[in-house]
Motif scaffolding. Structure first.
Motif, PDB file in Angstrom:
ATOM      1  N   ALA A 175       0.840  -1.204   0.000  1.00 48.52           N
ATOM      2  CA  ALA A 175       0.000   0.000   0.000  1.00 48.52           C
ATOM      3  C   ALA A 175       0.873   1.251   0.000  1.00 48.52           C
ATOM      4  O   ALA A 175       0.601   2.224  -0.724  1.00 48.52           O
ATOM      5  N   LEU A 176       1.935   1.225   0.784  1.00 41.99           N
ATOM      6  CA  LEU A 176       2.823   2.390   0.851  1.00 41.99           C
ATOM      7  C   LEU A 176       3.556   2.577  -0.488  1.00 41.99           C
ATOM      8  O   LEU A 176       3.726   3.698  -0.968  1.00 41.99           O
ATOM      9  N   GLN A 177       3.948   1.458  -1.082  1.00 42.24           N
ATOM     10  CA  GLN A 177       4.627   1.518  -2.385  1.00 42.24           C
ATOM     11  C   GLN A 177       3.705   2.146  -3.433  1.00 42.24           C
ATOM     12  O   GLN A 177       4.146   2.993  -4.229  1.00 42.24           O
ATOM     13  N   ALA A 178       2.434   1.770  -3.426  1.00 41.76           N
ATOM     14  CA  ALA A 178       1.489   2.324  -4.407  1.00 41.76           C
ATOM     15  C   ALA A 178       1.367   3.838  -4.237  1.00 41.76           C
ATOM     16  O   ALA A 178       1.356   4.593  -5.218  1.00 41.76           O
ATOM     17  N   LEU A 179       1.318   4.305  -2.987  1.00 37.36           N
ATOM     18  CA  LEU A 179       1.196   5.753  -2.743  1.00 37.36           C
ATOM     19  C   LEU A 179       2.473   6.476  -3.169  1.00 37.36           C
ATOM     20  O   LEU A 179       2.422   7.569  -3.741  1.00 37.36           O
ATOM     21  N   ALA A 180       3.617   5.861  -2.900  1.00 39.61           N
ATOM     22  CA  ALA A 180       4.897   6.480  -3.275  1.00 39.61           C
ATOM     23  C   ALA A 180       5.010   6.582  -4.798  1.00 39.61           C
ATOM     24  O   ALA A 180       5.420   7.623  -5.335  1.00 39.61           O
ATOM     25  N   GLU A 181       4.606   5.529  -5.491  1.00 42.21           N
ATOM     26  CA  GLU A 181       4.701   5.530  -6.958  1.00 42.21           C
ATOM     27  C   GLU A 181       3.732   6.540  -7.552  1.00 42.21           C
ATOM     28  O   GLU A 181       4.063   7.245  -8.511  1.00 42.21           O
ATOM     29  N   ARG A 182       2.552   6.630  -6.973  1.00 41.48           N
ATOM     30  CA  ARG A 182       1.577   7.612  -7.464  1.00 41.48           C
ATOM     31  C   ARG A 182       2.114   9.033  -7.304  1.00 41.48           C
ATOM     32  O   ARG A 182       1.815   9.927  -8.073  1.00 41.48           O
TER      33      ARG A 182
END
Ligand SMILES: C[S@@+](CC[C@H](N)C(=O)[O-])C[C@H]1O[C@@H](n2cnc3c(N)ncnc32)[C@H](O)[C@@H]1O
Length: 203
Positions: free
Chosen positions: A164-171
């Motif tokens: 979930a954190l990775q998705a937010l960082a990539e976004r």
């Protein structure tokens, strides 16, 4: 007459912060984090939620400048009293704006105190120079027992799931996101809580 602001949990805890058993375990974090973060002597680093300078004081000898951002004036005063010439304390909320642009942003145990993680990742990405890096330490998902009195301590997240954190960082525009377990905290409640290090860089 204007009322004085209510002291936060951190204002109250600042004086004895470094002597807490938790802080003493966290002292293992900076050298491990530094092994994953290339830094140059000309770099300007932001320590988000710097507190009394667990990370900032270890970065300062390696780089040109460290900005230590924290909402708690009392935590920053303990850091200022340590007398590092190239650490600039900056009291404020990250969402009120940052005083510069950075080659790296580091943080230890502050992410879970911010309600809007997507906005936090965006603030980090916006504040980095192109090619700049983040190195962020926090709890893996837990059941709320780490702090116990979560509301009083301003806890908004019971740790984080890496995906979930990775998705937010990539976004937010960060790439090369990687996670590694950096420390297992031994809690006085008898349990162990693993902490992650998340690294990533801006395009
Ligand atoms: C658990 S302490 C960690 C301090 C230090 N990094 C350490 O590991 O010892 C979290 C810190 O983040 C700060 N903080 C929380 N939310 C913040 C925000 N939105 N902007 C700036 N600082 C914040 C708090 O005031 C507190 O000092």
């Amino acid at each position: 007459m204007t009322a004085a602001p209510t002291p936060s949990h951190f204002d109250t805890a600042a004086r004895d912060w470094d002597q807490r058993p938790m802080s003493q375990q966290l002292a293992a974090v900076p050298p491990r984090l530094l092994a994953h973060l290339p830094l140059a002597p000309t770099d300007h680093v932001l320590d988000f939620g710097a507190g009394t300078g667990l990370l900032a004081t270890q970065m300062a000898p390696l780089v040109a400048q460290v900005t230590a951002l924290d909402m708690s004036g009392a935590m920053l005063q303990v850091l200022a009293d340590k007398g590092f010439a190239n650490i600039t304390p900056h009291q404020g909320d990250i969402f009120a704006g940052l005083p510069g642009r950075y080659h790296a942003i580091v943080s230890c145990m502050a992410l879970h105190h911010v309600a809007d993680t997507a906005a936090l990742m965006q603030a980090f990405a916006d504040a980095l120079h192109p090619g700049g890096r983040v190195a962020l330490v926090d709890l893996y998902e837990e059941d709320g027992s780490f702090h116990g009195d979560n509301e009083a301590k301003g806890v908004h997240h019971f740790g984080f799931a890496p995906q979930a954190l990775q998705a937010l960082a990539e976004r937010a525009g960060l790439q090369g996101v990687a996670f590694t377990e950096i420390l297992r905290m031994q809690h006085r409640n008898g349990r162990e809580y693993p902490l992650f290090l998340m690294t990533a860089r801006k395009h």
